[in-house]
Motif scaffolding. Sequence first.
Motif, mmCIF file in Angstrom:
data_model
loop_
_atom_site.group_PDB
_atom_site.id
_atom_site.type_symbol
_atom_site.label_atom_id
_atom_site.label_comp_id
_atom_site.label_asym_id
_atom_site.label_seq_id
_atom_site.Cartn_x
_atom_site.Cartn_y
_atom_site.Cartn_z
ATOM 1 N N SER A 131 0.818 -1.220 0.000
ATOM 2 C CA SER A 131 0.000 0.000 0.000
ATOM 3 C C SER A 131 0.853 1.272 0.000
ATOM 4 O O SER A 131 0.364 2.351 0.303
ATOM 5 C CB SER A 131 -0.922 -0.001 1.232
ATOM 6 O OG SER A 131 -0.168 -0.174 2.423
ATOM 7 N N ALA A 132 2.126 1.147 -0.373
ATOM 8 C CA ALA A 132 3.045 2.297 -0.301
ATOM 9 C C ALA A 132 2.809 3.333 -1.387
ATOM 10 O O ALA A 132 3.215 4.488 -1.247
ATOM 11 C CB ALA A 132 4.495 1.800 -0.373
ATOM 12 N N SER A 133 2.167 2.933 -2.482
ATOM 13 C CA SER A 133 1.948 3.885 -3.584
ATOM 14 C C SER A 133 0.707 3.471 -4.374
ATOM 15 O O SER A 133 0.435 2.271 -4.539
ATOM 16 C CB SER A 133 3.165 3.890 -4.526
ATOM 17 O OG SER A 133 2.841 4.529 -5.749
ATOM 18 N N HIS A 134 -0.017 4.459 -4.878
ATOM 19 C CA HIS A 134 -1.176 4.145 -5.725
ATOM 20 C C HIS A 134 -0.739 3.636 -7.091
ATOM 21 O O HIS A 134 -1.558 3.184 -7.885
ATOM 22 C CB HIS A 134 -2.061 5.387 -5.881
ATOM 23 C CG HIS A 134 -1.422 6.490 -6.646
ATOM 24 N ND1 HIS A 134 -0.556 7.414 -6.071
ATOM 25 C CD2 HIS A 134 -1.479 6.815 -7.959
ATOM 26 C CE1 HIS A 134 -0.143 8.258 -6.990
ATOM 27 N NE2 HIS A 134 -0.674 7.921 -8.127
ATOM 28 N N ASN A 135 0.554 3.695 -7.371
ATOM 29 C CA ASN A 135 1.065 3.184 -8.651
ATOM 30 C C ASN A 135 1.396 1.696 -8.612
ATOM 31 O O ASN A 135 1.795 1.123 -9.622
ATOM 32 C CB ASN A 135 2.325 3.964 -9.069
ATOM 33 C CG ASN A 135 2.003 5.386 -9.479
ATOM 34 O OD1 ASN A 135 0.990 5.617 -10.153
ATOM 35 N ND2 ASN A 135 2.822 6.341 -9.068
ATOM 36 N N ILE A 136 1.268 1.086 -7.466
ATOM 37 C CA ILE A 136 1.522 -0.357 -7.375
ATOM 38 C C ILE A 136 0.361 -1.105 -8.019
ATOM 39 O O ILE A 136 -0.800 -0.885 -7.670
ATOM 40 C CB ILE A 136 1.692 -0.794 -5.906
ATOM 41 C CG1 ILE A 136 2.977 -0.202 -5.322
ATOM 42 C CG2 ILE A 136 1.733 -2.319 -5.803
ATOM 43 C CD1 ILE A 136 3.164 -0.485 -3.839
ATOM 44 N N CYS A 137 0.691 -1.988 -8.965
ATOM 45 C CA CYS A 137 -0.355 -2.779 -9.613
ATOM 46 C C CYS A 137 -0.382 -4.204 -9.072
ATOM 47 O O CYS A 137 -1.410 -4.886 -9.187
ATOM 48 C CB CYS A 137 -0.154 -2.808 -11.130
ATOM 49 S SG CYS A 137 1.366 -3.626 -11.667
ATOM 50 N N ALA A 138 0.732 -4.664 -8.521
ATOM 51 C CA ALA A 138 0.794 -6.050 -8.046
ATOM 52 C C ALA A 138 1.926 -6.194 -7.039
ATOM 53 O O ALA A 138 2.877 -5.412 -7.023
ATOM 54 C CB ALA A 138 1.005 -7.006 -9.214
ATOM 55 N N LEU A 139 1.780 -7.215 -6.206
ATOM 56 C CA LEU A 139 2.824 -7.569 -5.241
ATOM 57 C C LEU A 139 3.239 -9.000 -5.547
ATOM 58 O O LEU A 139 2.402 -9.862 -5.798
ATOM 59 C CB LEU A 139 2.268 -7.483 -3.818
ATOM 60 C CG LEU A 139 3.267 -7.727 -2.674
ATOM 61 C CD1 LEU A 139 4.294 -6.604 -2.601
ATOM 62 C CD2 LEU A 139 2.523 -7.836 -1.335
#
Length: 400
Positions: free
Chosen positions: A255-263
């Motif tokens: 949840s560190a950035s709204h640009n994360i699409c996947a983990l």
Amino acid sequence: MRKKMNSISKIASAGKRGDKVRSDCFIQMELKKRGGLKSSIISKVNVMYGETINDLLLEMCDHFGIENAEIFIEDYGALPFTIAARFESAYKKLMSQDTREFLLPFSKSNKQSTTKDRLRRSRLYLPGNEPKFYPNAGLHKPDGMILDLEDSVHPSEKENARYLVRNALRSVNFYKAERMVRINQLPMGLIDLRFVVPHHVNVILIPKVESAETVKIVDEEIQKIRDAYKIKYPIYLMPIIESALGIINAYEIASASHNICALTIGLEDYTADIGVERTNEGIESLFARCQVINAAKAAGVQAIDSVFSDFENLDALRLNTLQAKSIGFEGKGCIHPRQINVVHEVFASTQSEIEKALKIVDAFETANKQGLGVVALGNKMIDAPVVKRALRILELSNKK
């Protein structure tokens, strides 16, 4: 403005040579004080392409203002994007202060954008310094193509790989695969970003993430480059967790950035970190994988499984992928093209799953019209979470 050649009679080289080399080249360059330009080309295809190769060398010499030099090239069927990368890499070893870049024309096919919720069942890793794998990789139709600057590239080849990956992003047609780059662990990875962000990369994979801070540093650096180049297309992030500490901080990372699409998770390093041997069954990593899934779902991003290392054992891959799907992963990494079809088959919704999902959605919509919040289908109750899962199955089936 042309840079003056302050360094005289220095020699540098880049690329590969030898009987087993293909689709690559070796370039040696010596800058001189006088004598003009002299080039020497050894190539099996010299009769057909020797003049074209020489024209590219002269064009690059003109671009960088090289007036006196001896350039030797041993060609093993290298395409222009590889020759240009090897040339520039050798030149920058001699003239590191020269910030100019030689950029080949951008292929229209390489300007495709992406979306945050795009289907990411498979992502195929390609070593960043091995151009022989690039031209045909897209024919295997992975959902994503990872040009790797990290573990698959020897430390002495990092700089060479950056030019190659940059040129590949501009020139190589990966068909409709999402174009990803795995950068190096920070701080080296910040240098990598300067080579790939301006060239229409879709997703940046961040290795060995243990805290949200790492993601934020990468995110901020990308934004600086985006501003400098006035980039409008989206660039998403996929943090890779590869340690026990990273697993503990999984939600914070996801949840560190709204640009994360996947983990995603890297199990070779993770199992080494906790001191166990990695197995095909994956029991030793089940807790960590579930932690990644839970964190990803809580953060509203996709959960993507690690690669499966035993690439010759497709039966074991199928079982491992079935397990991944059953616990909530939506995709898996691939290190060999033959793994892609197996991964796609497992992650595809079956006809019975689709038919069941259609019945659930239809029954729920009918109940809603009647003012009912819960309805039974057969002997099972259907409520909002069940409908949500059914809608996801239908959504994924429509993305095939």
